[in-house]
Design an enzyme around this catalytic site. Structure first.
Site, mmCIF file in Angstrom:
data_model
loop_
_atom_site.group_PDB
_atom_site.id
_atom_site.type_symbol
_atom_site.label_atom_id
_atom_site.label_comp_id
_atom_site.label_asym_id
_atom_site.label_seq_id
_atom_site.Cartn_x
_atom_site.Cartn_y
_atom_site.Cartn_z
ATOM 1 N N GLU A 100 0.839 -1.199 0.000
ATOM 2 C CA GLU A 100 0.000 0.000 0.000
ATOM 3 C C GLU A 100 0.876 1.251 0.000
ATOM 4 O OE1 GLU A 100 -2.465 1.600 -0.534
ATOM 5 O OE2 GLU A 100 -4.223 1.149 0.672
ATOM 6 N N ASP A 101 0.304 2.342 -0.478
ATOM 7 C CA ASP A 101 1.029 3.607 -0.406
ATOM 8 C C ASP A 101 1.000 4.187 1.003
ATOM 9 O OD1 ASP A 101 -1.712 4.109 -0.502
ATOM 10 O OD2 ASP A 101 -1.613 5.594 -2.099
ATOM 11 N N ASP A 104 -4.113 5.430 6.391
ATOM 12 C CA ASP A 104 -4.663 6.625 7.019
ATOM 13 C C ASP A 104 -5.680 6.179 8.072
ATOM 14 O OD1 ASP A 104 -5.345 9.273 7.419
ATOM 15 O OD2 ASP A 104 -6.519 9.463 5.607
ATOM 16 N N PHE A 153 -2.010 16.038 4.607
ATOM 17 C CA PHE A 153 -2.323 15.390 3.343
ATOM 18 C C PHE A 153 -1.086 15.443 2.462
ATOM 19 C CE2 PHE A 153 -4.114 14.662 -0.822
ATOM 20 C CZ PHE A 153 -4.976 13.608 -0.553
ATOM 21 N N ARG A 166 1.047 12.630 -8.782
ATOM 22 C CA ARG A 166 1.531 11.261 -8.561
ATOM 23 C C ARG A 166 2.981 11.084 -8.980
ATOM 24 N NH1 ARG A 166 -2.737 7.803 -7.201
ATOM 25 N NH2 ARG A 166 -4.720 8.232 -8.219
HETATM 26 P P1 IMP Z 1 -7.556 4.791 4.462
HETATM 27 O O1 IMP Z 1 -8.596 3.814 3.995
HETATM 28 O O2 IMP Z 1 -8.191 5.980 5.159
HETATM 29 O O3 IMP Z 1 -6.464 4.179 5.294
HETATM 30 O O4 IMP Z 1 -6.924 5.455 3.195
HETATM 31 C C1 IMP Z 1 -6.330 4.706 2.271
HETATM 32 C C2 IMP Z 1 -6.168 5.386 0.951
HETATM 33 O O5 IMP Z 1 -6.518 6.758 0.937
HETATM 34 C C3 IMP Z 1 -4.708 5.338 0.610
HETATM 35 O O6 IMP Z 1 -4.384 4.126 0.003
HETATM 36 C C4 IMP Z 1 -4.555 6.521 -0.297
HETATM 37 O O7 IMP Z 1 -4.835 6.144 -1.610
HETATM 38 C C5 IMP Z 1 -5.569 7.515 0.215
HETATM 39 N N1 IMP Z 1 -4.930 8.492 1.122
HETATM 40 C C6 IMP Z 1 -4.948 8.523 2.473
HETATM 41 N N2 IMP Z 1 -4.236 9.556 2.956
HETATM 42 C C7 IMP Z 1 -3.729 10.182 1.874
HETATM 43 C C8 IMP Z 1 -2.870 11.327 1.712
HETATM 44 O O8 IMP Z 1 -2.404 11.986 2.667
HETATM 45 N N3 IMP Z 1 -2.568 11.652 0.428
HETATM 46 C C9 IMP Z 1 -3.041 10.982 -0.665
HETATM 47 N N4 IMP Z 1 -3.829 9.908 -0.548
HETATM 48 C C10 IMP Z 1 -4.179 9.518 0.704
HETATM 49 MG MG MG Z 2 -4.137 3.657 -1.943
#
Ligand code: IMP
Ligand code: MG
Length: 194
Positions: A100-101, A104, A153, A166
């Site tokens: 995963e990138d 959050d 962010f 990106r």
């Molecule tokens: P989560 O489900 O809230 O953990 O978020 C997961 C996805 O939201 C990540 O895989 C990202 O693609 C996107 N995301 C969360 N935080 C960021 C950020 O700070 N910048 C860009 N994308 C984010």
């Molecule tokens: Mg993602």
């Protein structure tokens, strides 16, 4: 080209990313010694991290991709995870490392881990480049992570804001200036021009 209303300031430099990605790959190579590994990249955000990571992994390593979407066009999660692209091959019986990138809220990863576990891989671990623990809403264990970052962010190195940024070779914090053109001078971390 539309004029930018945002400014990106470097949080993790290209050199820091390269060094850390190599370290992670070495650790993964050690941990999976003698076992065939299947990387599952979560699109789109992980593509650059996954590509760099894979350059240093054992050459037998296989790769597949899953696509999810949760954010729409906003910077806040909707709490809803949707699979937009599924795997090409079954992960059953394979040693899977989900790449995963960023984690959050953890909702995306929680959903993916549960979905993949139901498909009975031989093992399942998780690797995320960035960990943003301040906003976590579900408990999730990361087996490998690159950097813990503050609650901001971020964009670049695969991560986007409305599909932009990106391609930046570093990870930066996105700040909205609310103006068409920055007026606060040109510090060397600004990429808002052009
Ligand atoms: P989560 O489900 O809230 O953990 O978020 C997961 C996805 O939201 C990540 O895989 C990202 O693609 C996107 N995301 C969360 N935080 C960021 C950020 O700070 N910048 C860009 N994308 C984010
Ligand atoms: Mg993602």
């Amino acid at each position: 080209m539309a004029e930018s209303r945002e400014k990106v300031s470097v949080l993790i430099s290209q050199a820091e990313l390269e060094k850390r990605v190599k370290e992670l790959a070495e650790q993964i190579n050690r941990d999976y010694e003698g076992r065939d590994l299947l990387l599952i990249g979560v699109l789109k955000g992980s593509f650059m991290f996954l590509a760099d990571l894979m350059k240093y992994l054992h050459p037998q390593t296989a790769v597949d991709f899953m696509g999810t979407s949760s954010y729409g066009a906003s910077t806040h999660t909707s709490g809803e995870v949707r699979i937009t692209k599924d795997l090409e091959h079954s992960p059953a019986g394979r040693h899977v490392l989900l790449v995963e990138d960023i984690v959050d809220t953890g909702l995306t990863l929680r959903y993916l881990v549960d979905t993949l576990r139901a498909r009975q891989p031989a093992s399942l671990k998780v690797c995320a480049l960035l960990d943003k623990p301040a906003r976590r809403r579900v408990r999730i264990g990361l087996d490998y992570y690159g950097f813990i970052i503050p609650n901001a962010f971020v964009v670049g190195y695969g991560l986007d804001y409305q599909e932009r940024y990106r391609g930046l070779p570093y990870v930066g914090v996105l700040e909205e200036t609310g103006e068409a053109e920055g007026d606060s001078g040109s510090d060397d971390t600004s990429t808002s021009e052009e």
